[in-house]
Design a protein around this motif. Sequence first.
Motif, PDB file in Angstrom:
ATOM      1  N   ASN A 134       0.726  -1.186   0.054  1.00 48.95           N
ATOM      2  CA  ASN A 134       0.066   0.150  -0.009  1.00 48.95           C
ATOM      3  C   ASN A 134       0.823   1.245   0.092  1.00 48.95           C
ATOM      4  O   ASN A 134       0.734   2.232  -0.781  1.00 48.95           O
ATOM      5  N   LEU A 141       0.921   3.964  -3.024  1.00 45.78           N
ATOM      6  CA  LEU A 141       0.713   5.428  -2.937  1.00 45.78           C
ATOM      7  C   LEU A 141       1.789   6.488  -3.185  1.00 45.78           C
ATOM      8  O   LEU A 141       1.654   7.378  -3.989  1.00 45.78           O
ATOM      9  N   ARG A 186      -2.987  12.973  -1.839  1.00 44.04           N
ATOM     10  CA  ARG A 186      -2.386  11.591  -1.805  1.00 44.04           C
ATOM     11  C   ARG A 186      -1.105  11.900  -1.137  1.00 44.04           C
ATOM     12  O   ARG A 186      -0.625  11.067  -0.372  1.00 44.04           O
ATOM     13  N   LEU A 194       0.079  10.026   2.528  1.00 43.42           N
ATOM     14  CA  LEU A 194       1.590   9.100   2.363  1.00 43.42           C
ATOM     15  C   LEU A 194       2.229   9.747   3.577  1.00 43.42           C
ATOM     16  O   LEU A 194       2.743   8.841   4.534  1.00 43.42           O
TER      17      LEU A 194
END
Length: 133
Positions: free
Chosen positions: A81, A85, A114, A118
């Motif tokens: 994941n 990302l 995004r 992160l």
Amino acid sequence: SAYTSDADSSAREDGLSGTNSGAELEAPRLIPAIQNQLTLMQNGTQPPNPDNLTAYKNMSGDLINSMIADLYRAGYADSGNFRALGDSVLEDLGGGAGTSSSLDRSQLPQHVDRMQRLIRMYQQTMRKAADRQ
């Protein structure tokens, strides 16, 4: 080599001046600059231009690599994941290093979201790592 801990017991025991022990986290020093850029881009204070975006893209790549290295050092394996990302963040900017950045202005809010996700994911994981110790 005298610069690695395997070659010299004093480097292993005391550390050797001028060498990186690998214990210091890399990403935290980069996060404030990225967050500043995100704020400037988000509120329109600094409209994205090719030079700024390329510099931002390079800095983003450095940050993502540093976060991955820190997570690895802390003993966290990526389920996929985090890297996915991070790849999406760089894809927003036109791909990996060595190319100029291209970010469609209409995609800016999505990119900012995004990148912030992160950073939060990294910080939460590193807090968990600190709590384990």
